[in-house]
Design an enzyme around this catalytic site. Sequence first.
Site, PDB file in Angstrom:
ATOM      1  N   CYS A 152     -12.372 -39.150  47.500  1.00 52.44           N
ATOM      2  CA  CYS A 152     -11.383 -40.181  47.218  1.00 52.44           C
ATOM      3  C   CYS A 152     -10.159 -40.136  48.132  1.00 52.44           C
ATOM      4  CB  CYS A 152     -10.927 -40.125  45.766  1.00 52.44           C
ATOM      5  SG  CYS A 152     -12.286 -40.099  44.577  1.00 52.44           S
ATOM      6  N   SER A 203     -20.007 -25.871  53.207  1.00 51.05           N
ATOM      7  CA  SER A 203     -19.692 -25.390  54.549  1.00 51.05           C
ATOM      8  C   SER A 203     -19.115 -23.980  54.482  1.00 51.05           C
ATOM      9  CB  SER A 203     -18.689 -26.334  55.221  1.00 51.05           C
ATOM     10  OG  SER A 203     -18.207 -25.805  56.439  1.00 51.05           O
TER      11      SER A 203
END
Length: 611
Positions: free
Chosen positions: A2, A379
């Site tokens: 967002c 990640s």
Amino acid sequence: MCGITGWVDHTRDLSGQGPLLTAMAATMAPRGPDGSGVWLSPHAALGHRRLALIDLATGGQPMTPAGPADTAPPAVLVFSGEVYNHGELRAELARRGHAFRGRSDTEVVLRAYLEWGEGAFDRLVGMYAFALWDTRTETLLLVRDRLGIKPLYWTRRGDGVIFGSEPKAVLAHPEVPAEVDAEGLAALFTVAIKPPGQGVYRGLDEVRPGHVVRVDRDGVRHRRYWELTTAPHTDDLPATVAEVRRLLGDAVGSQLESDVPLIALLSGGIDSSAIVALAARHLAKDGGGRLATYALDFTGSETDFKPDALHVSRDAPFVRAVAGHVGTDHTDVSVETASLVGELGPALRARDMPGVGDLDVSLLLLFREVRRHAAVALSGEGADDFFGGYPWFRAEAERPTDNFPWSAGVKDRNAQLSPQLREALDLDTYVADAYRTALAEVPRLDGESGADRRMREVFHLQITRFLPFLLDRKDRMSMANGLEVRVPFCDHRLVEYLWNVPWEFKRTGGQEKGLLRQAVADLLPDEVVRRPKSGFPFGHSPAYLDAIRRTVRTIVADPAAPVLDLVNVPAVRAMVDSDAWFSGDFTPPPWLPRLIQLDQWLREYGVRVVL
């Protein structure tokens, strides 16, 4: 993930500013491709763009607590990020009488504030940046996660503030000009030096990591709600290895929740490989199927690759080893290096300012391809910063430099500046002052001296200056593609533990990140566990280098090019015909790609230089 934006002013009526808030939010459409919303009141206007990952049906924003339609809500929230412990918090709040309309973590944050006030922020585990408007006190709270994983910018205007997840949202307000002064230029001409809170654009600030910015009728105040606590480390090495494994495993497991497809990025280094192995175990245990992994490589890298200070080996062989050993559904993303030049513009617009050239672009292209298949990725960002993976850690332990370690090798930072800019800006002085400021922030341990004292300084510099640079890059390149990237190594509980672990433990076995290697050695092939640190790949091909040189020559030949007022043109011309513009490390960053972006930025954003 967002994008959020808003405008608060206690002296104006903002209830008619819906079109403006919609326009500000629309600048961040890639951050939130799944929906948008605006909430208006006399003194607060909030906007939101949604990337729907959890509770797709009832998680829309701006969010107010459920209640009678004819009553004003006690608070309104626009939220970006993820709270990984929202399930536990929801259960506790339910026991206290709170009712929930769905499973959204945003609703949990809102209800937590109504129950505990600002004390709720200490209970959150995750990556987030949010704005909460308390209608009862007409107070705005801007809150950022402990490590600064998610961005949040703001600027004062009149008796209020304008804010947004990215500078572009703030710059979309007609009262906010795009200007840069000497301090902002200094931040652009250096890497990972700017102090926390500086937003590069003149008058633009960032909410500092672990801080709350409180805006009410009495003005603007800052409060720190989290900081690293220094204490003696009492665990022996085996206990430390076991605790790192537990904390990292818990962090990975907590970040697997998603109602949309999730994948993991894989480079074949120990960081991403550890995340992949732990995530695959969690999924298998929970019946979640095989983990999908993605890796980046460049066409022709088999012949073009040349080792340098930060890139010691190609990723591809190690990627294959991990994918086969763990058993992932693996995909290689191959990038044509010649195309990198054309992507410097999109990378610039993702950041809203010049970045690090092709190092940004390669990440942007990887995320673009990954987004075709998933909306969430794991990640390994942060492992080098907390375990000591970069080559300058060992160098500082052996021969301290009394400087930012990644910047210590630069001899004349002003060499690339134009004569007129050098009169207003001294980069060497800027770096020296920034270093003294950063060093004064280090929380000391009584009696600590020698290498132990210096390494505590180095880790603090890394966490507060270099890591934010990396996290910002990760956020902008991923969110430009509507992709949420989660970083388990940045779980604050793991960070708090590692902060006090001594350097000799982190380098156990005589190799960088030896502690991490021991903690996950049973999960990975031996050659991956032993592989030395190698940085994120970039383009080496002659075609790419020639394209960079041609583009720079065109810029230098244009007398109207705005960048010519800022750079040393003779030095640039000489650099075009040599390889001096890239040394394979961060001292200095690749100059010519950055020069291209700097010129584009001045043109496209209409930036006015104020010296």
